[in-house]
Structures are given as structure tokens and as C-alpha cells.
Design an enzyme around this catalytic site. Structure first.
Site, short mmCIF file in Angstrom:
data_model
loop_
_atom_site.label_atom_id
_atom_site.label_comp_id
_atom_site.label_asym_id
_atom_site.label_seq_id
_atom_site.Cartn_x
_atom_site.Cartn_y
_atom_site.Cartn_z
CG ASP A 221 -2.24 0.72 0.92
OD1 ASP A 221 -2.16 1.86 0.46
OD2 ASP A 221 -3.33 0.18 1.17
CG HIS A 244 -0.96 1.74 -3.39
ND1 HIS A 244 -2.16 1.62 -2.74
CD2 HIS A 244 -0.81 0.60 -4.09
CE1 HIS A 244 -2.72 0.44 -3.04
NE2 HIS A 244 -1.91 -0.19 -3.86
#
Ligand SMILES: *[C@@H]1O[C@H](CO)[C@@H](O)[C@H](O)[C@H]1NC(C)=O
Ligand SMILES: *[C@@H]1O[C@H](CO)[C@@H](O)[C@H](O)[C@H]1NC(C)=O
Ligand SMILES: *[C@@H]1O[C@H](CO)[C@@H](O)[C@H](O)[C@H]1NC(C)=O
Ligand SMILES: *[C@@H]1O[C@H](CO)[C@@H](O)[C@H](O)[C@H]1NC(C)=O
Length: 396
Positions: A221, A244
Site C-alpha cells: 500500500d 502505492h
């Protein structure tokens, strides 16, 4: 006492205190050690050692050393199972949480918001080259991530250092800072599989004067997420991926004035991430501000969206549809190079009511889809300026 003597004493004291700057304090072995093994902790990863750890913490936190000397809670080598616990301050002296072993979370669900939660502490040092294993494998894809505990969280912690540690497989966010002031984070490794859900690396909110450097974060993430109230944050020397990227936001989800300002992200490398440097806001009426942000000396290595502002952030369907009322101003991108996995390597989608103010300096990004298509920029509602190398060609 003559003034000569007084200044000699003062001088001695300053030198003395200088020697006791925090890292030396711990390395100099002047700290009193509270070894969890002396409190009944048993290695092996089967027995719950929460109480032993809490007892050691309580004694260390109460310990009144000489001024400037600290207490140390020691987790020796070995695997120590520990359930959700809160380490509360304030403590009577600087306190060092030294993990030389592997601290294991319990498998499965728990009701707490945090696994290891440090609160209201001044001069905390977490170090020891040990591992914090969140045991996320036992819950990922089975339990809603919002019901899972943050692995390690610091709330209301000041003048502190977190360094030389490794975190693996957090159930959700690995490391969270909330209402912290003057905290240095360095030489931290965070890893979880790319497919693990909602496992942010480091989340920072309502905190000021935070330095994060020389760390590697790949947890699937956000590597780092700066949420509202983050101010004066310096990030450098981060290896990010898979995941991310580094994000500011998401902003504009609450009616309080969300604000992030004075952020520098420098000398970082992103590898195989879905974003590089990103600012994201919801398209709501909630006002807010992102200002004075510099992204500099960034290398992108196979990144989907190297440079992205998304003011219509919508991770799932069913988002508010309108214009974001979060203003984005004074954002600089300087010396950003490497490879993009998407054609729009620079993608700035700003608010129709509040255009972004952005500066691009020396951007050199490549895109190779095998067909010779050119790398491109896409902008809407941006007031920008560009100078130096601009590949892709800037929109301004
Ligand atoms: C902590 O306790 C363990 C187990 O008794 C021991 O092996 C280790 O040497 C102790 N460490 C220190 C620094 O006292
Ligand atoms: C961040 O860097 C700026 C510019 O180098 C500096 O003025 C500021 O004090 C730094 N802040 C922190 C928290 O390190
Ligand atoms: C990035 O992805 C490429 C291609 O899928 C792979 O070969 C490489 O090992 C990955 N790099 C890292 C650091 O994960
Ligand atoms: C650009 O950034 C890279 C790191 O990505 C750094 O090595 C290089 O020195 C920087 N160049 C300039 C001109 O600042």
C-alpha cells in the site's frame, strides 16, 4: 563560588550533556536495563508475554535515573509472542525500547485499534535491530482491514527516535504517528507482500517536525502517507516498492480544515509502484490546503503514475462527484527521472474551483510500450510553470 568556578561547572555540564545525546546515551550502556526475561517472559513464540513486557515497561518508566540517563526495556534474542499492549508515559527519564529479538503479534483478530501503542512519551528511542512481526497472513483477505489493529503506533510522542528495526506483515498500517512532535525515523525496513490489503508502511497525522530517512518500505500500500495536520516533514533516502508510492492525503474527507504543509521528499527511489509522488483529495465541499511541498531527486523505476495529483480521488466506485475544495499551492517537482509504465507520466487533475499551483523543473521520464508511443502529460485546472528539461513536454 567564583564566577570562574561557576562557568567551569556549567561548561563541564554542557560537555557532559553533549555526550549524552540520545544515541550515545543508549550505546554508552549507562542506561539501567529492564530485561523482559527477568519479568517472566519466555521465548519460543507460544506463551503470551504481554504482562512481562508491561511490567518491565512500568518499572523502566518509573525509574528515576540521574538527569540525562535513561532506562531501557530489553527484549532479548528469541521469539516473543505479545498481544495488544499500551506503553504509557510520561516516564521519569528518557526511555529506550530495545528489541533484539522478534516480537510476534497474536494470530487472528483482536478488538484493539493498535497492537503496540506508545503514548504520551518524551524522549523515547525504539531500536535494537529486531523484528516486529504483525502476523498479517492470518487475517488478510478474511477480515475487513478497518477492524484490524495498527501494528506500531506512537501517539503524543515527542523528541524521539525510531531506528534500526524491521517490521513485517502488519495486519493493517505498520507504523503510525499521531500528534507527535520532533521524531526522527531512520533505518527502518517494512515489508509485506504486494497483495496484502491496506497495509500502509508509515502514516503520519497531526504531527510536526518529523524526519524520515534511509529506509526501505515495500508493503503493498502507501509507502508513506501524510494525512491532515502533517507539517514540517522531511523525507529522504527512501526505497519504495512494491506498493502505492508516497502520498499526501487523502484530503477533504472531513469538514475540519484538512491541511498538510512544509513537506520535502528528496532522493527517493520508487520501484514497481502504482504511483510515485501523489497528492490525492476527495471531490467534496470540505475546504483544505496542501502547500509548500517539494519533490526532488526522485528516481522512478517502472512506476504506473510517477507524478500525479488526483483531486477526484475515488479508490472504489460511489464517491462524491463535484469539485474538490482543497487548495493545492506551491508544489515543486524537481529532478524527477526514470521510467513510467503508463503513457501519462505526468498527470495533474486539479479542482475546477481551485486550480493547483505547480512548478516543474527538470523532469525526464520515459515510456516504452513497444510501439514507439510518446510519453505525455495531462493537466486540468493547473496554473503551472516549467523550466529545464521537460520530458514529457509540459502542459504549460
Ligand atoms: C536478558 O535476559 C536473557 C535471559 O536471561 C539473557 O540471556 C540476556 O543476556 C539478558 N540480557 C542482558 C543485556 O542482560
Ligand atoms: C526540513 O528541511 C528544511 C530545509 O532543509 C529545514 O529547514 C527543516 O528544519 C527540516 N525539518 C526537519 C523536521 O527536519
Ligand atoms: C520489478 O518488476 C520487474 C518486472 O516485473 C521485476 O523483474 C523486478 O524484480 C521487480 N523489482 C523489484 C525490486 O521488485
Ligand atoms: C537528481 O537526482 C538524483 C537522484 O535521483 C541525484 O543523484 C542527482 O544528483 C540529482 N541531480 C541534480 C542536478 O540535482
Amino acid at each position: 563560588m567564583s564566577s570562574m568556578n561557576i562557568s567551569a561547572v556549567v561548561c563541564f555540564f554542557l560537555v557532559f550533556l553533549g555526550f549524552l545525546s540520545f544515541s550515545e546515551l543508549v550505546q554508552a550502556k549507562v542506561a539501567r536495563i529492564f530485561n523482559i526475561s527477568d519479568y517472566g517472559a519466555i521465548a519460543g513464540g507460544r506463551v503470551d508475554n504481554s504482562q512481562a513486557l508491561l511490567d518491565a515497561w512500568a518499572d523502566a518508566c518509573k525509574w528515576k535515573g540521574m538527569p540525562g540517563f535513561g532506562a531501557q526495556v530489553l527484549i532479548p534474542e528469541g521469539y516473543f509472542l505479545v498481544n495488544d499492549v499500551k506503553f504509557k508515559g510520561p516516564c521519569n527519564s528518557p526511555i529506550n525500547f530495545r528489541n533484539r529479538g522478534v516480537i510476534l503479534a497474536a494470530q487472528g483478530v483482536s478488538t484493539a485499534d493498535h497492537w503496540l501503542n506508545f503514548q504520551y512519551i518524551d524522549q523515547l528511542m525504539i531500536d535494537g535491530r529486531g523484528v516486529f512481526d504483525g502476523q498479517g497472513l492470518s487475517v488478510w483477505h478474511k477480515i475487513n482491514p478497518s477492524q484490524l489493529p495498527i501494528a506500531l503506533s506512537l501517539d503524543f510522542v515527542s523528541n524521539s527516535k525510531i531506528q534500526h528495526m524491521k517490521m513485517i506483515n502488519g495486519k493493517t498500517t505498520h507504523l503510525s504517528l499521531f500528534s507527535c512532535n520532533n521524531v526522527k525515523l531512520r533505518r527502518i525496513i517494512i515489508t509485506a507482500p504486494e497483495t496484502s490489503p491496506n497495509t500502509d508502511g508509515i502514516k503520519i497525522a497531526e504531527s510536526e517536525y518529523i524526519q524520515l530517512s534511509d529506509s526501505s518500505i515495500g508493503s503493498g500500500d502507501d509507502c508513506v502517507a501524510l494525512l491532515t495536520g502533517s507539517k514540517n516533514i522531511n523525507i529522504s533516502g527512501i526505497f519504495c516498492g512494491p506498493g502505492h508510492g508516497i502520498s499526501i492525503g487523502s484530503m477533504g474527507s472531513s469538514s475540519n480544515f484538512d491541511q498538510v504543509s512544509q513537506v520535502s521528499v528528496k532522493d527517493c527511489r520508487f520501484t514497481n509502484t502504482s504511483n510515485g509522488v501523489r497528492i490525492k483529495t476527495w471531490a467534496t465541499m470540505n475546504p483544505g490546503l496542501v502547500s509548500d511541498v517539494t519533490f526532488q531527486g526522485i528516481t522512478m523505476d517502472n512506476v504506473d503514475n510517477p507524478i500525479i495529483i488526483d483531486q477526484n480521488y475515488c479508490p472504489e466506485n460511489d464517491c462524491p462527484k463535484g469539485n474538490s475544495h482543497v487548495k493545492i499551492s506551491d508544489v515543486k517537482y524537481r529532478n524527477i527521472t526514470g521510467s513510467s509504465r503508463s503513457q501519462f507520466a505526468v498527470n495533474l487533475q486539479c479542482s475546477g474551483t481551485d486550480p493547483c499551483r505547480v512548478e516543474l523543473i527538470d523532469i525526464d521520464l520515459t515510456y516504452d510500450d513497444g510501439n514507439g508511443d510518446k510519453v505525455l502529460s495531462s493537466c486540468s485546472n493547473v496554473q503551472g510553470s516549467a523550466s529545464g528539461v521537460q520530458v514529457p513536454k509540459s502542459c504549460f
